[in-house]
Design a protein around this motif. Structure first.
Motif, mmCIF file in Angstrom:
data_model
loop_
_atom_site.group_PDB
_atom_site.id
_atom_site.type_symbol
_atom_site.label_atom_id
_atom_site.label_comp_id
_atom_site.label_asym_id
_atom_site.label_seq_id
_atom_site.Cartn_x
_atom_site.Cartn_y
_atom_site.Cartn_z
ATOM 1 N N ASP A 87 0.811 -1.213 0.000
ATOM 2 C CA ASP A 87 0.000 0.000 0.000
ATOM 3 C C ASP A 87 0.848 1.268 0.000
ATOM 4 O O ASP A 87 0.316 2.375 0.106
ATOM 5 C CB ASP A 87 -0.918 0.007 1.226
ATOM 6 N N GLY A 88 2.166 1.118 -0.072
ATOM 7 C CA GLY A 88 3.044 2.271 -0.093
ATOM 8 C C GLY A 88 3.453 2.775 1.267
ATOM 9 O O GLY A 88 4.104 3.822 1.375
ATOM 10 N N ASN A 89 3.084 2.064 2.332
ATOM 11 C CA ASN A 89 3.449 2.495 3.678
ATOM 12 C C ASN A 89 4.914 2.168 3.963
ATOM 13 O O ASN A 89 5.352 1.039 3.735
ATOM 14 C CB ASN A 89 2.560 1.802 4.714
ATOM 15 N N ALA A 140 3.473 10.943 7.060
ATOM 16 C CA ALA A 140 3.133 11.677 8.280
ATOM 17 C C ALA A 140 2.116 10.899 9.119
ATOM 18 O O ALA A 140 2.221 10.853 10.358
ATOM 19 C CB ALA A 140 2.580 13.052 7.929
ATOM 20 N N ILE A 141 1.155 10.263 8.471
ATOM 21 C CA ILE A 141 0.190 9.423 9.194
ATOM 22 C C ILE A 141 0.912 8.263 9.872
ATOM 23 O O ILE A 141 0.649 7.926 11.034
ATOM 24 C CB ILE A 141 -0.891 8.890 8.232
ATOM 25 N N THR A 142 1.830 7.645 9.140
ATOM 26 C CA THR A 142 2.589 6.522 9.701
ATOM 27 C C THR A 142 3.385 6.964 10.925
ATOM 28 O O THR A 142 3.374 6.300 11.969
ATOM 29 C CB THR A 142 3.539 5.943 8.642
ATOM 30 N N TYR A 143 4.084 8.087 10.805
ATOM 31 C CA TYR A 143 4.865 8.586 11.937
ATOM 32 C C TYR A 143 3.975 8.872 13.142
ATOM 33 O O TYR A 143 4.341 8.567 14.291
ATOM 34 C CB TYR A 143 5.620 9.863 11.560
ATOM 35 N N ALA A 144 2.812 9.452 12.886
ATOM 36 C CA ALA A 144 1.885 9.743 13.985
ATOM 37 C C ALA A 144 1.438 8.458 14.671
ATOM 38 O O ALA A 144 1.361 8.385 15.905
ATOM 39 C CB ALA A 144 0.690 10.529 13.459
ATOM 40 N N ARG A 145 1.151 7.439 13.893
ATOM 41 C CA ARG A 145 0.727 6.153 14.472
ATOM 42 C C ARG A 145 1.850 5.504 15.264
ATOM 43 O O ARG A 145 1.597 4.824 16.268
ATOM 44 C CB ARG A 145 0.258 5.224 13.353
#
Length: 411
Positions: A87-89, A140-145
């Motif tokens: 998914d590109g994460n 940025a979403i990944t880092y936040a999680r």
């Protein structure tokens, strides 16, 4: 498949909301009221990093008294990256970080510290790993999680990109992700970030990379790394743009990485006087006591963290000797007498002949009218400006005085 669909949908919704409110996006203003303090892996370890090093460094930051001195960020630089999933994460390197970044962040947070991470505005990082170009909101979403608290964003592989636009995109992505993360712009000063980065990041690099030397330039083909004095000499144009929440970053500290103790002390003094972030770059686990004392020195850190937030300026230069002045809160001043040379200097300073005036702070010190009590920040001496200062300054070292008003004559 449901999880992947939800992840994609969430990212798309967040991206859409962020783009619709692009003009109103802001960095997290509550961060970096004073220059950030922490540690970064690059100067000492480069790509030789793993989760054990990061955990042990967090332990050492607490054990060595650095946390108590004000350091709080443990920052992982380049080479932590694995590959992106279907998914590109972005994923961490499974061999180096087998427990994952969320578990590592939890460990660091458990020590009362914060975790930082590194990425790049280009498609690849300086070390050739996946950058964030085209994945800014997703990353940025990944880092936040994961629970990340600090993002250092580099400038490799960015041919054709506009620096202000690229960094603004990542700022907006961090804001949209919803977790306060300090945004450290590592653009090397090529596009004069001090002129535009105040609303974008919490700090911005003003030069290329630092090297652990006093006055040198080390070529690396198309770019060079710079010694302490070479970096200092490039700061004047950026001074007026720095302040609470937006700092000129002179790069990570090289204290403990091979210079002499006097050079290390002067290096720390320069960074403190110019209100640069204090990001140590040595091995905290094995540093000698002399290095620990420099990095944790309460008096010099207090100057760096002064709430007025105005960097020092070069007030006088006399050949090998320079006098730098920094206005501090509560009407105080810090003065640094910097011996750039390789020979000791016997120096005599007549205060009355050297008044100070600062166009940025609109502050002045007229020593013929006002008496200041001074204290030697690194030493134990005290005195006042009613008598001349006579001192011997060792080669490649700095004397730092903190001045407070004791008496003001009426006109």
């Amino acid at each position: 498949m449901k999880f992947r669909f939800k992840a994609r949908l969430g990212a798309c919704m967040l991206l859409g909301a962020a783009l619709s409110g692009h003009a109103m996006a802001q960095k997290f203003e509550e961060l970096a009221a004073t220059p950030q303090m922490g540690w970064n892996s690059w100067n000492k370890f480069a790509c030789e990093i793993d989760e054990r090093l990061i955990r042990e460094t967090a332990d050492a930051m607490v054990k060595q008294g650095m946390k108590d001195a004000g350091y709080q960020y443990i920052n992982i630089d380049d080479c932590w990256h694995g590959v992106r999933d279907a998914d590109g994460n972005i994923q961490p390197d499974a061999k180096r970080f087998p427990s994952g970044m969320k578990a590592l962040a939890d460990y660091v947070h458990g020590k009362g510290l914060k975790l930082g991470i590194y990425s790049d505005a280009g498609a690849t990082t300086c070390g050739g790993h996946p950058g964030s170009r085209g994945h800014e909101y997703q990353d940025a979403i990944t880092y936040a999680r994961w629970g990340i608290d600090y993002v250092k964003y580099d400038w490799c592989d960015t041919k054709g990109l506009n620096a202000e636009a690229a960094y603004t995109t990542m700022r907006d992505a961090i804001r949209a992700a919803g977790r306060p993360m300090l945004f450290s712009i590592c653009e090397w000063g090529d596009n004069k970030p001090w002129e535009w980065a105040g609303p974008v990041g919490h700090s911005w690099r003003t030069t290329g990379d630092i090297a652990p030397c006093w006055d040198c330039e080390i070529g690396h083909g198309s770019w060079s790394s710079l010694g302490v004095l070479r970096i200092l000499d490039k700061q004047a144009p950026a001074r007026k743009f720095a302040g609470p929440g937006h700092w000129n970053d002179m790069d990570m500290l090289e204290v403990g990485n091979g210079m002499t103790e006097d050079e290390d002390r002067a290096h720390m003094s320069i960074w403190a006087m110019l209100a640069s972030p204090l990001i140590s770059g040595n091995d905290l686990r094995t540093m000698p006591e002399a290095t620990r004392r420099i990095l944790t020195h309460a008096g010099i850190i207090a100057i760096n963290q002064d709430k007025l937030g105005i960097p020092a300026f070069r007030a006088y230069a006399d050949g090998r000797m320079e006098v730098w002045a920094r206005p501090l809160a509560d009407g105080q001043w810090a003065l640094m007498f910097l011996n750039r040379s390789g020979q000791a200097i016997d120096y005599r300073h007549d205060w009355r002949e050297h008044p100070i005036g600062d166009d940025v702070s609109k502050r002045s010190a007229e020593f013929g009218k006002t008496t200041y009590r001074w204290s030697d920040v690194w030493g134990k001496r005290t005195g006042d400006t009613s008598t001349k200062l006579e001192t011997r300054i060792a080669p490649r070292s700095a004397l730092v005085l903190r001045l407070a008003i004791t008496n003001q004559e009426s006109k």
